[in-house]
Design a protein around this motif. Structure first.
Motif, PDB file in Angstrom:
ATOM      1  N   MET A  86       0.830  -1.207   0.000  1.00  0.00           N
ATOM      2  CA  MET A  86       0.000   0.000   0.000  1.00  0.00           C
ATOM      3  C   MET A  86       0.870   1.265   0.000  1.00  0.00           C
ATOM      4  N   LEU A  87       1.947   1.217   0.781  1.00  0.00           N
ATOM      5  CA  LEU A  87       2.818   2.397   0.820  1.00  0.00           C
ATOM      6  C   LEU A  87       3.462   2.632  -0.548  1.00  0.00           C
ATOM      7  N   LYS A  88       3.812   1.534  -1.209  1.00  0.00           N
ATOM      8  CA  LYS A  88       4.408   1.638  -2.554  1.00  0.00           C
ATOM      9  C   LYS A  88       3.380   2.269  -3.523  1.00  0.00           C
ATOM     10  N   ALA A  89       2.154   1.804  -3.425  1.00  0.00           N
ATOM     11  CA  ALA A  89       1.110   2.341  -4.300  1.00  0.00           C
ATOM     12  C   ALA A  89       0.875   3.820  -4.011  1.00  0.00           C
ATOM     13  N   LYS A  90       0.910   4.164  -2.730  1.00  0.00           N
ATOM     14  CA  LYS A  90       0.692   5.567  -2.371  1.00  0.00           C
ATOM     15  C   LYS A  90       1.806   6.450  -2.936  1.00  0.00           C
ATOM     16  N   GLN A  91       3.037   5.904  -2.893  1.00  0.00           N
ATOM     17  CA  GLN A  91       4.156   6.687  -3.448  1.00  0.00           C
ATOM     18  C   GLN A  91       3.959   6.953  -4.938  1.00  0.00           C
ATOM     19  N   LYS A  92       3.241   6.041  -5.582  1.00  0.00           N
ATOM     20  CA  LYS A  92       2.986   6.220  -7.025  1.00  0.00           C
ATOM     21  C   LYS A  92       1.748   7.083  -7.252  1.00  0.00           C
ATOM     22  N   GLY A  93       1.176   7.584  -6.187  1.00  0.00           N
ATOM     23  CA  GLY A  93       0.024   8.488  -6.314  1.00  0.00           C
ATOM     24  C   GLY A  93      -1.302   7.784  -6.523  1.00  0.00           C
ATOM     25  N   ILE A  94      -1.365   6.496  -6.223  1.00  0.00           N
ATOM     26  CA  ILE A  94      -2.636   5.776  -6.400  1.00  0.00           C
ATOM     27  C   ILE A  94      -3.536   6.037  -5.187  1.00  0.00           C
ATOM     28  N   PRO A  95      -4.745   6.573  -5.414  1.00  0.00           N
ATOM     29  CA  PRO A  95      -5.608   6.847  -4.265  1.00  0.00           C
ATOM     30  C   PRO A  95      -6.210   5.573  -3.667  1.00  0.00           C
ATOM     31  N   VAL A  96      -6.469   5.619  -2.379  1.00  0.00           N
ATOM     32  CA  VAL A  96      -7.096   4.482  -1.694  1.00  0.00           C
ATOM     33  C   VAL A  96      -8.484   4.903  -1.227  1.00  0.00           C
ATOM     34  N   ALA A  97      -9.474   4.064  -1.567  1.00  0.00           N
ATOM     35  CA  ALA A  97     -10.856   4.353  -1.153  1.00  0.00           C
ATOM     36  C   ALA A  97     -11.299   3.327  -0.117  1.00  0.00           C
ATOM     37  N   PHE A  98     -11.949   3.808   0.922  1.00  0.00           N
ATOM     38  CA  PHE A  98     -12.492   2.943   1.973  1.00  0.00           C
ATOM     39  C   PHE A  98     -13.935   2.639   1.581  1.00  0.00           C
ATOM     40  N   VAL A  99     -14.244   1.355   1.395  1.00  0.00           N
ATOM     41  CA  VAL A  99     -15.587   1.018   0.903  1.00  0.00           C
ATOM     42  C   VAL A  99     -16.322   0.117   1.894  1.00  0.00           C
ATOM     43  N   GLN A 100     -17.605   0.301   1.963  1.00  0.00           N
ATOM     44  CA  GLN A 100     -18.482  -0.557   2.765  1.00  0.00           C
ATOM     45  C   GLN A 100     -19.752  -0.758   1.973  1.00  0.00           C
ATOM     46  N   GLY A 101     -20.407  -1.856   2.219  1.00  0.00           N
ATOM     47  CA  GLY A 101     -21.691  -2.064   1.564  1.00  0.00           C
ATOM     48  C   GLY A 101     -21.741  -3.318   0.722  1.00  0.00           C
ATOM     49  N   GLY A 102     -20.698  -4.141   0.781  1.00  0.00           N
ATOM     50  CA  GLY A 102     -20.754  -5.434   0.112  1.00  0.00           C
ATOM     51  C   GLY A 102     -20.684  -5.385  -1.399  1.00  0.00           C
ATOM     52  N   GLN A 103     -20.282  -4.249  -1.962  1.00  0.00           N
ATOM     53  CA  GLN A 103     -20.263  -4.132  -3.421  1.00  0.00           C
ATOM     54  C   GLN A 103     -19.013  -4.753  -4.040  1.00  0.00           C
ATOM     55  N   CYS A 104     -19.075  -4.979  -5.361  1.00  0.00           N
ATOM     56  CA  CYS A 104     -17.864  -5.396  -6.059  1.00  0.00           C
ATOM     57  C   CYS A 104     -17.005  -4.149  -6.254  1.00  0.00           C
ATOM     58  N   VAL A 105     -15.718  -4.356  -6.528  1.00  0.00           N
ATOM     59  CA  VAL A 105     -14.816  -3.205  -6.545  1.00  0.00           C
ATOM     60  C   VAL A 105     -14.388  -2.807  -7.958  1.00  0.00           C
ATOM     61  N   ASP A 106     -15.041  -3.348  -8.967  1.00  0.00           N
ATOM     62  CA  ASP A 106     -14.658  -3.052 -10.356  1.00  0.00           C
ATOM     63  C   ASP A 106     -14.548  -1.541 -10.648  1.00  0.00           C
ATOM     64  N   PRO A 107     -15.564  -0.727 -10.285  1.00  0.00           N
ATOM     65  CA  PRO A 107     -15.483   0.683 -10.696  1.00  0.00           C
ATOM     66  C   PRO A 107     -14.347   1.449 -10.026  1.00  0.00           C
ATOM     67  N   TYR A 108     -14.030   1.103  -8.804  1.00  0.00           N
ATOM     68  CA  TYR A 108     -12.947   1.799  -8.091  1.00  0.00           C
ATOM     69  C   TYR A 108     -11.618   1.550  -8.812  1.00  0.00           C
ATOM     70  N   TYR A 109     -11.405   0.269  -9.168  1.00  0.00           N
ATOM     71  CA  TYR A 109     -10.150  -0.062  -9.855  1.00  0.00           C
ATOM     72  C   TYR A 109     -10.125   0.488 -11.275  1.00  0.00           C
ATOM     73  N   ALA A 110     -11.306   0.499 -11.929  1.00  0.00           N
ATOM     74  CA  ALA A 110     -11.348   1.041 -13.297  1.00  0.00           C
ATOM     75  C   ALA A 110     -10.881   2.490 -13.296  1.00  0.00           C
ATOM     76  N   ALA A 111     -11.212   3.200 -12.208  1.00  0.00           N
ATOM     77  CA  ALA A 111     -10.829   4.613 -12.127  1.00  0.00           C
ATOM     78  C   ALA A 111      -9.407   4.795 -11.582  1.00  0.00           C
ATOM     79  N   GLY A 112      -8.724   3.693 -11.331  1.00  0.00           N
ATOM     80  CA  GLY A 112      -7.320   3.795 -10.919  1.00  0.00           C
ATOM     81  C   GLY A 112      -7.104   3.887  -9.426  1.00  0.00           C
ATOM     82  N   ALA A 113      -8.139   3.558  -8.633  1.00  0.00           N
ATOM     83  CA  ALA A 113      -7.967   3.598  -7.173  1.00  0.00           C
ATOM     84  C   ALA A 113      -7.837   2.179  -6.629  1.00  0.00           C
ATOM     85  N   ILE A 114      -7.477   2.090  -5.369  1.00  0.00           N
ATOM     86  CA  ILE A 114      -7.492   0.812  -4.657  1.00  0.00           C
ATOM     87  C   ILE A 114      -8.683   0.883  -3.709  1.00  0.00           C
ATOM     88  N   ALA A 115      -9.523  -0.158  -3.747  1.00  0.00           N
ATOM     89  CA  ALA A 115     -10.703  -0.154  -2.877  1.00  0.00           C
ATOM     90  C   ALA A 115     -10.486  -1.137  -1.741  1.00  0.00           C
TER      91      ALA A 115
END
Ligand code: SF4
Lengths: 463, 265
Positions: A86-115
């Motif tokens: 995660m720290l490596k990803a953060k250094q590369k400027g990849i945003p991290v999103a905190f998700v709740q609600g049992g959803q799949c994470v496809d859209p978060y990753y499609a937009a370049g974030a880590i869910a």
């Protein structure tokens, strides 16, 4: 002070077979070889994370010990390198999103974030603490729980991991849950965030049209708009523009994970004595949700290889590590909590399935056409989010497929929706499949109480 | 004398450690001792006391099953089984027509429904609220400055049932003190306590479905006042046990020990 801890050691004899297995390729294109993984697990990790190597009876997450199952070691590797990655990803400027609600994470990753869901956030936080023993880790976790109560509410279930975000100890960029029915913590967290001190952490709420909306065109379209809004919000963080094609590609990638998980489940359920223990079943099936390791590509590598090993074990009639012949099969319902697999197995049982995230893992997304619409349609049709009767029908089908002998419904104290549903759902399931059920309320604790495990053991004996 | 092949059931509960020695399906020795802080030692002590009672030594034991909360520290046992299964087997042994068990032990209370062979068909358990536990009644006995065994007989001499609304140990204790200060008769308060507990645990029994015959097991089952209050609250008849109901879990453990040993031969 001398530390009295029984630590697990990967036996040198297992190295030869393991290092011949496949590399893991990560989302950023980098790779780690099986030999490097072995070195990490046998040299570096026991020093950095002694708590994870605790081999005591009360560590319900202890290392599986099925050393002939490479994916089990790789899952452990991915879990223990969470903070590093995660720290490596953060250094590369990849945003991290905190998700709740049992959803799949496809859209978060499609937009370049880590869910990351709450459990992953907790794993990330746990990996920040190096050199602590199992007991020290438990004490720290209890302190976290106390701070979570203070930063959210004393009424929450306290699995959220939200406290780390409020304190800034985990560099999360966005809080982006869906307001679905399953989780009562979402509203507490959102409210706390609105009044909290971390206003720099972006807030997004996916407005999930509740209850029986999956066949209503307007609801699907409305939710598709929400997914677009989510992606635009992440785009504001990354400064790039996510296209329909990005989302379509991501759906195809995640569908492969979901498909593999479904296929592995079918294989795993077939023999009377399953091919792995419960912990390794949970590990591989959860990977199909592509969220647990914060890296869908890495999860996919492990899934693909894992399927081959499960296939081979089923073909050869290999029995899961530590299982008795024809154990009592338990299907676990409820949310965000599970009893110790090891204690169940000691008593002659095994957990064969869960309903919670299996709901989204087992729902494939249509790959052609408007990806926003397809994703919205799939999300609104998650069986876990439907009314009690529909959820019970789907659960009954999973119980039949997994050939479970009984149902254990567990929910956390403070989990308002699941606690309200437990009795009714179990009654409906009983009507449909006529298997014994047991409901247990779990009060969050770093380790599970003997009373709780006693009930579970008695249930296994009864089955 | 020919060598006896004996089996032991050790039930290490929170208040008492109960041990039963069996041979050829018959109880030949038993012991009930107070549980101390060393769980493993409790088991050994119970086992030694019951063996002495049976006139046997450890060498005569072919198989030992441990149950109760202390079973997790029982190196003397060949197998551990939960007390829910053991109470079922024990009640079935004592009274084979048993279909429902009310078990009130030192720190929890259970409702268990059985099938015709004495197997558990369903169960519900209360280990969160003090109502219906031996510990609760022990605290109450202290308030009245009587022994635990005296509570039941005292309640039978009550002239009226006083309402006691608290089943939380702390609040019930202060409510009781207030009632005493008001000049109420101790026996009327005690019967009120028994009734409050019966009503509280009633919900648990309706969950598993009460079917005749009903067997009352655990240490609290020796309390005649509690037994009467339960019969009234649940509108049931509790069977007269032909063995000490506090031994039910240990008896069940010994029964399981004997059959496990026979299966393994
Ligand atoms: S246990 Fe319930 S309230 Fe807590 S995070 Fe899970 S779904 Fe939400």
């Amino acid at each position: 002070m001398a530390i009295n801890q029984d630590l697990f050691h990967y036996p040198e004899a297992a190295k030869e077979l393991f290092i011949r297995t496949e590399d893991i390729t990560f989302r950023d294109g980098t790779r780690v070889s099986a030999e490097e993984i072995w070195e990490f697990l046998t040299k570096e990790a026991p020093v950095r994370f002694p708590h994870a190597f605790d081999n005591g009876r009360y560590n319900r997450n202890r290392i599986s010990g099925d050393i002939a199952l490479p994916y089990s070691l790789k899952d452990e590797y991915l879990s223990l390198t969470f903070n590093d990655r995660m720290l490596k990803a953060k250094q590369k400027g990849i945003p991290v999103a905190f998700v709740q609600g049992g959803q799949c994470v496809d859209p978060y990753y499609a937009a370049g974030a880590i869910a990351l869901r709450p459990a992953s956030v907790n794993q990330w936080a746990a990996c920040q603490r190096e050199g602590v023993t199992f007991t020290q880790a438990q004490v720290l976790r209890e302190d976290d729980k106390e701070r979570a109560s203070q930063s959210i509410s004393f009424e929450v279930c306290n699995t959220a991991g939200y406290e780390y975000i409020q304190e800034g100890s985990l560099p999360v960029d966005m809080i982006a849950p869906y307001s679905c029915l399953r989780c009562s913590d979402v509203s507490y967290s959102l409210e706390a965030h609105r009044h909290g001190k971390r206003q720099d952490v972006k807030l997004f709420l996916g407005d999930f049209p509740m209850a029986d909306q999956k066949n209503k065109e307007w609801a699907v379209e409305y939710f598709a708009e929400n997914i677009k809004r989510l992606i635009r919000s992440i785009d504001e963080l990354t400064g790039r523009e996510t296209t329909e094609e990005d989302l379509r590609k991501e759906i195809i990638l995640h569908n492969e994970g979901r498909r593999l998980s479904r296929e592995i489940a079918e294989l795993w359920w077939a023999p009377d004595t399953p091919p792995t223990n419960g912990k390794d079943r949970r590990a591989i099936l959860q990977m199909g949700g592509m969220e647990v390791h914060g890296d869908p590509e890495a999860s996919l590598c492990v899934l693909r290889e894992g399927k081959r090993f499960i296939e081979e074990r089923v073909r050869k009639g290999v029995k899961g590590h530590g299982l008795i012949d024809k154990p009592a099969r338990i299907f676990l319902c409820g949310s965000c909590v599970f009893p110790s697999d090891y204690r169940i197995e000691e008593g002659g049982g095994v957990i064969v399935g869960t309903d919670n995230h299996w709901s989204n893992i087992s729902t494939l997304v249509e790959e052609t056409g408007d990806p926003y619409y397809n994703l919205a349609k799939a999300t609104l049709s998650y069986p876990y989010e439907q009314n009690v009767y529909e959820r019970a029908k789907w659960t009954a089908e999973q119980i039949r497929k997994s050939r479970a002998d009984g149902v254990l419904f567990m929910y956390n104290w403070g989990c308002n929706t699941q606690s309200a549903m437990a009795r009714m759902l179990c009654d409906e399931i009983k009507k449909l499949v006529n298997v014994p059920t047991l409901i247990i309320e779990h009060e969050f604790q770093a380790s599970q109480s003997e009373q709780l495990l006693n009930r579970v053991s008695a249930f296994v004996e009864m089955l | 004398m020919s060598k006896v092949t004996a089996f032991a059931g050790v039930d290490v509960g929170s208040l008492g450690t109960k041990t039963v020695i069996m041979a050829e399906g018959e109880i030949i020795g038993s012991a009930i001792i107070r549980t101390g802080i060393n769980t493993e030692e409790n088991g050994w002590n119970g086992l030694n006391a019951a063996l002495e009672n049976a006139g046997l030594t450890r060498d005569d034991l072919a198989y030992v099953v441990a149950t109760g909360y202390g079973r997790i520290s029982a190196p003397y046992a060949n197998k551990t089984v939960t007390e829910i299964t053991c109470h079922a087997k024990g009640a079935h042994y004592i009274h084979p027509q048993t279909k429902t068990i009310i078990d009130m032990g030192g720190q929890d209370c259970k409702a268990i429904r059985l099938d015709d062979d004495g197997n558990v068909a369903d169960f519900a358990m209360n280990d969160k609220c003090a109502a219906g536990t031996g510990r609760f009644l022990e605290v109450m006995a202290n308030v009245f400055k009587v022994s635990l065994d005296e509570l039941g007989p005292l309640s039978l001499s009550a002239t009226e049932v006083l309402p006691v609304s608290s089943t939380c140990t702390v609040f019930a204790e202060s409510e009781t003190v207030s009632l005493l200060a008001r000049g109420e008769k101790p026996e009327n308060i005690i019967v009120g306590i028994h009734h409050a507990i019966s009503k509280r645990v009633g919900g648990m029994f309706s969950r598993v479905g009460v079917q005749n015959d009903v067997f009352f097991s655990g240490g609290v089952a020796k309390n005649v006042g509690m037994r009467k209050a339960l019969e009234e609250a649940l509108q049931i008849k509790i069977v007269e046990p032909r063995k000490d109901p506090q031994l039910a879990g240990a008896i069940g453990a010994a029964v399981i020990a004997e059959s496990a040993w026979k299966r393994g031969r």
